[in-house]
Design a protein around this motif. Sequence first.
Motif, PDB file in Angstrom:
ATOM      1  N   GLY A 179      54.270  23.353  60.417  1.00  0.00           N
ATOM      2  CA  GLY A 179      54.758  24.721  60.531  1.00  0.00           C
ATOM      3  C   GLY A 179      53.838  25.629  59.739  1.00  0.00           C
ATOM      4  O   GLY A 179      53.379  25.282  58.650  1.00  0.00           O
ATOM      5  N   TYR A 183      58.454  22.595  59.429  1.00  0.00           N
ATOM      6  CA  TYR A 183      59.391  23.704  59.247  1.00  0.00           C
ATOM      7  C   TYR A 183      58.699  25.009  59.557  1.00  0.00           C
ATOM      8  O   TYR A 183      57.551  25.234  59.144  1.00  0.00           O
ATOM      9  N   TYR A 184      59.359  25.884  60.290  1.00  0.00           N
ATOM     10  CA  TYR A 184      58.787  27.203  60.551  1.00  0.00           C
ATOM     11  C   TYR A 184      59.876  28.271  60.499  1.00  0.00           C
ATOM     12  O   TYR A 184      60.002  29.132  61.359  1.00  0.00           O
ATOM     13  N   GLY A 185      60.644  28.173  59.426  1.00  0.00           N
ATOM     14  CA  GLY A 185      61.724  29.119  59.222  1.00  0.00           C
ATOM     15  C   GLY A 185      61.414  30.124  58.134  1.00  0.00           C
ATOM     16  O   GLY A 185      60.259  30.319  57.740  1.00  0.00           O
ATOM     17  N   ARG A 186      62.474  30.718  57.616  1.00  0.00           N
ATOM     18  CA  ARG A 186      62.368  31.873  56.720  1.00  0.00           C
ATOM     19  C   ARG A 186      62.346  31.529  55.238  1.00  0.00           C
ATOM     20  O   ARG A 186      62.048  32.388  54.418  1.00  0.00           O
ATOM     21  N   SER A 187      62.672  30.309  54.895  1.00  0.00           N
ATOM     22  CA  SER A 187      62.776  29.951  53.478  1.00  0.00           C
ATOM     23  C   SER A 187      61.421  29.523  52.926  1.00  0.00           C
ATOM     24  O   SER A 187      60.866  28.500  53.332  1.00  0.00           O
ATOM     25  N   PHE A 218      59.724  36.720  54.037  1.00  0.00           N
ATOM     26  CA  PHE A 218      59.267  36.091  55.280  1.00  0.00           C
ATOM     27  C   PHE A 218      58.811  37.150  56.271  1.00  0.00           C
ATOM     28  O   PHE A 218      59.446  38.206  56.407  1.00  0.00           O
ATOM     29  N   ARG A 264      57.511  28.844  70.326  1.00  0.00           N
ATOM     30  CA  ARG A 264      58.438  29.821  69.781  1.00  0.00           C
ATOM     31  C   ARG A 264      57.927  30.325  68.442  1.00  0.00           C
ATOM     32  O   ARG A 264      57.463  29.563  67.603  1.00  0.00           O
ATOM     33  N   HIS A 313      59.040  32.881  65.157  1.00  0.00           N
ATOM     34  CA  HIS A 313      60.095  33.637  64.484  1.00  0.00           C
ATOM     35  C   HIS A 313      59.483  34.837  63.774  1.00  0.00           C
ATOM     36  O   HIS A 313      58.423  34.714  63.170  1.00  0.00           O
ATOM     37  N   GLY A 368      53.397  29.679  58.358  1.00  0.00           N
ATOM     38  CA  GLY A 368      54.140  30.914  58.139  1.00  0.00           C
ATOM     39  C   GLY A 368      53.327  31.961  57.422  1.00  0.00           C
ATOM     40  O   GLY A 368      52.349  31.656  56.739  1.00  0.00           O
ATOM     41  N   GLU A 385      60.568  25.870  51.636  1.00  0.00           N
ATOM     42  CA  GLU A 385      60.312  24.743  52.536  1.00  0.00           C
ATOM     43  C   GLU A 385      58.832  24.544  52.835  1.00  0.00           C
ATOM     44  O   GLU A 385      58.463  23.587  53.505  1.00  0.00           O
ATOM     45  N   TYR A 386      57.988  25.458  52.374  1.00  0.00           N
ATOM     46  CA  TYR A 386      56.553  25.340  52.633  1.00  0.00           C
ATOM     47  C   TYR A 386      55.877  24.791  51.376  1.00  0.00           C
ATOM     48  O   TYR A 386      56.065  25.332  50.280  1.00  0.00           O
TER      49      TYR A 386
END
Length: 124
Positions: free
Chosen positions: A33, A103-107, A47, A57, A59, A35, A110-111
């Motif tokens: 992921g 992971y490719y979310g907002r938190s 983020f 996809r 985000h 970001g 997690e990176y």
Amino acid sequence: QVQLVESGGGLVQAGDSLRLACAASGSTSDNDGMGWFRQAPGKEREFIAAATWSGYRTHYADSVEGRFTFSRDNAKKTVYLQMNSLKPEDTAVYYCAASSAGYYGRSFHEYEYWGQGTQVSVSS
């Protein structure tokens, strides 16, 4: 280990555009992921956008959707952040981040890999 190097920041006027780049090297994977985050003085890391190298996809944060575009060049292992219609409130240090877990979310917690950051300053 993954190494990330950002480039493309600078000083622009409101309404201008900039394109940031983040070159990844080392033990990268198509499932990683990737970001983009930013941090303004005295504020928490925020983020902006994220995707995987192989996914379709992306985000986006509500604050930038429609103005910023995340893209990637898998052959060059480089991700980009095209920023249009910049505003003074977009002024911040912009960071690229990678998650080997995909992971490719907002938190941001997690990176596990981060670049050194590049300064973007937007004058009114």
